[in-house]
Design an enzyme around this catalytic site. Structure first.
Site, PDB file in Angstrom:
ATOM      1  CG  HIS A   1      24.052 118.654  98.288  1.00 12.79           C
ATOM      2  ND1 HIS A   1      25.242 118.956  98.199  1.00 12.79           N
ATOM      3  CD2 HIS A   1      22.797 119.086  97.634  1.00 12.79           C
ATOM      4  CE1 HIS A   1      24.861 119.220  96.542  1.00 12.79           C
ATOM      5  NE2 HIS A   1      23.627 119.835  96.157  1.00 12.79           N
TER       6      HIS A   1
ATOM      7  NE  ARG B   1      29.335 121.634 100.241  1.00 14.88           N
ATOM      8  CZ  ARG B   1      29.015 121.759  99.658  1.00 14.88           C
ATOM      9  NH1 ARG B   1      28.273 122.712  99.915  1.00 14.88           N
ATOM     10  NH2 ARG B   1      28.782 121.639  98.369  1.00 14.88           N
TER      11      ARG B   1
END
Ligand SMILES: C[C@@]1(CC(=O)O)c2cc3[nH]c(cc4nc(cc5[nH]c(cc(n2)[C@H]1CCC(=O)O)[C@@](C)(CC(=O)O)[C@@H]5CCC(=O)O)C(CC(=O)O)=C4CCC(=O)O)c(CCC(=O)O)c3CC(=O)O
Ligand SMILES: [Co+2]
Length: 536
Positions: free
Chosen positions: A351, A348
């Site tokens: 990301h 994440r």
């Protein structure tokens, strides 16, 4: 008795819907129905029906339907609760809104709850005198401490009204003292309150539940009073009746219905936390009106439902674009060197930052991920340094897991503290979070190095032990140093990094990763348990 009629609109039938709380306890439901009967007798020209918010049936919606079926064209819904808190401010108005959408041709009015009406003071007086008369002893009021037990809510205005009632009864009846406690949610709780009252040194304690009906909570209060009597033989403990079924109560309810139609539903809005900023509750101004009792509506009519409604958890499903990103991220570098429990968070972060190297500087103290997941599920609270971190948290996940977030950076008290102590607002916000929540919190800091410095100070000097500290601010002034210091703060689990990279989206991403793992864990657990066991 003078009868007031309410034919406001030429000859149309007038309906009163009494919206009760409801209980699992049949005694409570019986008493509520007896009160409704009394209201029917005292308002013979009106259509009176009743329903319940929680547990019992009919539901409030069914009460409206029955009222209209009997011919009412104009309806006043009156909350059958004492004080204006969550049920009267959110849940019951939400029920009425739903009815108003279903029946656009009907004129609906919402009444005020009973509040501290002079009639209720009289009724409390009756209950107190009856309790005193039960005792063979003569004890002066000035040697007696009155203990008023309120329901207790998260609304300080309603809790405050209980304190006001106690004061009015203390002065009006001449008690030596009055003490206030609550059956739940607010403190002091009954057992602690009774113990404190007994220590004040009065010969007698009169326990008055400020409740409408018998029920689970009233029974618990009386049991606590009996415990006190046993533990403190030197103090006489008397149990006064709750308000109960009484003509005075019926008349207050009828009055509330009349006022609603006349446009004089006198809610005390001057201290309403949803309308104006109230010290300590500033963030609730303008909060959306959401009913929260739906899981237990009409529960007693569904015998095959589990007694406690079990939430059904579903595995996290990302948006297709998000899923595609994560496919690319998973293939975009060699993840084998990283411990598997860190992968959701690390991917994440890639990301969020758009940078595969973002994760090279990350630091996890041993067991930090596991502590974070368990803490989110148990404490259900996240403290952030700035609102940007709070905003970056995935709303659907917060709701699904029932997690609250708190950020004090814009509160008035935070500003006052920052001025008085000469610290930053973010640091003052962290200090307030420590005061408010103690150790039952996950801390996520994404902006202010001073917030990290304050957290590590509280941990080292004041024994603070938050369940997890995430420290990931970005920048060049003090950032690197405070994160280094957090890394060395061995007393608590922590997730941070080395260097200048980071920022609010990073701090939010780490929490989002923890929430996704937490949710997927719950879903997997549920899938492993056969359905029969859950429904029991
Ligand atoms: C036993 C229990 C139900 C169960 O689980 O069986 C129960 C029972 C009853 N509540 C009653 C009244 C009120 N309850 C609230 C508020 C809350 N009550 C909640 C839980 C529970 N309430 C369960 C106990 C859990 C525990 O162990 O502590 C909360 C946590 C959740 C929720 O209700 O959704 C929520 C927290 C507040 C918040 O979040 O702010 C308010 C205030 C308000 O409006 O907010 C009032 C109006 C008071 C007034 O009249 O002013 C009455 C009627 C009493 C009467 O006759 O007067 C009964 C019936 C009975 O006692 O049986
Ligand atoms: Co309730």
């Amino acid at each position: 008795m003078i009868e007031i009629t309410t034919r406001m609109t030429g000859g149309d039938k007038f309906g009163i819907v009494i919206a009760g709380h409801g209980s699992r306890d049949p005694d409570a439901v019986r008493e509520f129905e007896a009160l409704v009967e009394l209201i029917k007798q005292r308002a013979p020209h009106d259509v009176v029906t009743h329903g319940y918010l929680e547990f019992a049936t009919p539901t409030i919606g069914e009460a409206v339907t029955a009222n209209l079926a009997a011919g009412a064209k104009q309806v006043a819904m009156v909350p059958g609760v004492l004080l204006a808190a969550r049920h009267a401010k959110n849940d019951m108005p939400a029920e009425m809104q739903a009815a108003a959408r279903d029946y656009p041709e009907i004129d609906f009015h919402f009444g005020a709850p009973m509040s501290l009406d002079p009639k209720l003071l009289q009724l409390a007086q009756e209950r107190i005198v009856a309790a005193e008369a039960q005792s063979p002893n003569t004890v002066r009021r000035s040697d007696t401490c009155l203990v008023v037990v309120g329901r207790g809510t998260t609304d300080p205005d309603a809790n405050g009204e209980v304190a006001k009632l106690a004061r009015m009864l203390e002065e009006g009846l001449g008690f030596g003292a009055a003490y206030v406690c609550y059956s739940g949610t607010a403190s002091p709780l009954v057992a602690d309150g009774l113990r404190s009252a007994a220590r004040l040194g009065y010969a007698r304690v009169v326990v008055l539940p400020f409740f409408l009906f018998d029920g689970v909570l009233v029974k618990r209060i009386y049991a606590a009073a009996e415990d006190l009597a046993e533990r403190e033989p030197g103090v006489e403990v008397l149990k006064a009746g709750y308000l109960g079924v009484h003509p005075l109560m019926a008349d207050v309810m009828i009055e509330r219905a009349r006022e609603a139609v006349a446009g004089r539903a006198a809610m005390n809005c001057s201290l309403c936390k949803y309308r104006v900023q109230i010290v300590g509750f500033e963030q609730q101004v303008g909060e959306p009106q959401q009913a929260h009792h739906l899981a237990v509506r009409a529960l007693s009519a569904k015998p095959d439902q589990p007694v406690v409604a079990e939430p059904q958890y579903k595995t996290y499903v990302p948006h297709p674009i998000e899923a595609e990103s994560f496919r690319i991220i998973a293939e975009g570098r060699d993840w084998a060197p990283f411990p598997p429990e860190q992968l959701t968070i690390l991917q994440r972060l890639v990301h969020t930052s758009g940078d595969f190297d973002a994760v090279n500087d990350m630091y996890f103290s041993p067991g930090a991920v596991d502590s974070g997941i368990r803490a989110l599920l148990r404490c259900k609270r996240i403290l952030t340094d700035v609102t940007m971190v709070q905003t970056g948290l995935k709303r659907a996940l917060l709701e699904e897991l029932g997690i609250d977030t708190w950020c004090g950076v814009h509160d008035r008290e935070t500003h006052l503290m920052s001025e008085q102590y000469g610290i930053t607002r973010s640091a003052a916000g962290i200090r307030r979070g420590w005061e408010k929540f103690g150790n039952d919190v996950v801390v996520s800091i994404g902006d202010a190095p001073t917030a990290i410095a304050e957290a590590t100070r509280l941990i080292r000097d004041h024994g603070w032990r938050p369940q997890l500290v995430i420290g990931l601010p970005v920048g060049f002034v003090g950032t690197r140093e405070t994160k280094e210091d957090l890394r060395r703060c061995l007393q608590v689990p922590r997730i941070t990094n080395r260097g200048t990279r980071g920022g609010s989206p990073w701090a939010a991403s780490v929490v989002n990763g923890l929430m996704i793992d937490a949710l997927n864990g719950l879903a997997a657990e549920q899938a492993a348990v056969p359905r029969d066991d859950v429904a029991g």
